[in-house]
Scaffold this active site. Sequence first.
Site, PDB file in Angstrom:
ATOM      1  N   HIS A   1      -1.415   0.937   7.592  1.00 53.03           N
ATOM      2  CA  HIS A   1      -1.868   1.030   6.199  1.00 53.03           C
ATOM      3  C   HIS A   1      -1.576   2.416   5.656  1.00 53.03           C
ATOM      4  O   HIS A   1      -1.737   3.423   6.357  1.00 53.03           O
ATOM      5  CB  HIS A   1      -3.376   0.738   6.130  1.00 53.03           C
ATOM      6  CG  HIS A   1      -3.911   0.729   4.738  1.00 53.03           C
ATOM      7  ND1 HIS A   1      -3.474  -0.149   3.781  1.00 53.03           N
ATOM      8  CD2 HIS A   1      -4.849   1.527   4.134  1.00 53.03           C
ATOM      9  CE1 HIS A   1      -4.122   0.083   2.649  1.00 53.03           C
ATOM     10  NE2 HIS A   1      -4.950   1.093   2.836  1.00 53.03           N
TER      11      HIS A   1
ATOM     12  N   CYS B   1       0.819  -1.208   0.000  1.00 50.75           N
ATOM     13  CA  CYS B   1       0.000   0.000   0.000  1.00 50.75           C
ATOM     14  C   CYS B   1       0.856   1.263   0.000  1.00 50.75           C
ATOM     15  O   CYS B   1       0.492   2.279  -0.609  1.00 50.75           O
ATOM     16  CB  CYS B   1      -0.956   0.008   1.187  1.00 50.75           C
ATOM     17  SG  CYS B   1      -0.159  -0.266   2.787  1.00 50.75           S
TER      18      CYS B   1
END
Length: 280
Positions: A258, A18
Amino acid sequence: AHRKDIGFVGLKNQGATCYMNSLLQSYFHIPKFRQIVFNIPDSEKDRGALAFALQRLFWNMEHSDEAVNTKELTTSFGWDSDAAFTQHDVQELNAVLVDKLQDKVKKTNQEGEIERMLQGKMVKTIQCTAVPYESRIVENYLDIQLNVKRFPDLLSSLRKYCEDSILDGENKYNAEGYGLQPAIVRTRFLEVSPVLQLNLMRYDYDPRADAMVKINDRFEFPETFDMRPFISSPKPEEDYTYTLHSVLVHSGDGYGGHYYSFIRPLSKNTDSSTSSSSSS
């Protein structure tokens, strides 16, 4: 994301990529960077190399109707499946990516284009106050690392970054030929690039925990700001105003989390003078 829904497509997460996807999306939405990548010459021997893989990735991001796979690109990095499930440092990846692209365009018509777009120069001056001695160090930079702790916003952190500091007492400067001397240390920017990348330092060492801890303090940044006050010798005719282009965000702690990004897409006719702020 589907193109028919928002006009753009996303990148597939291979497990823990990510951070890479967020960085690539930010670069993809800078038309000048996209143009440089597409103009990199390639030949049969370049198949599987990073530049070729990035060209194919950007082409798919322009024309695909669904999220694009990044496997070909990560393979060009030399990563195996384990590496794709390991979250690396986005600042380090940025430096490696830019360095490899700069190396690829040497001796081509694209040589120097990436440096001119992304790289600036800063000067650190140490001026002795009691003797006629000055040390001057000029360095290139890809991003500016700004402290978050104890600063409410971007401009206050930038002012601190460029604030004069005093070397005195036990911290005197060892000037060649003069020995230990009181001095003033000053940091200024000689040149700023059209795309300015700001790296927010959200990790700090906590001696009580004996570990790096994340700083989740609120930190504000404007949609536009002027770098002129921080330039060593600003040119009267030059515009040093930057417009916020993208923000990379890390949600989590030092052990994982994330990454995602907020991006203001630029049209092909838009000037690429922009500020890219990275929060990690």
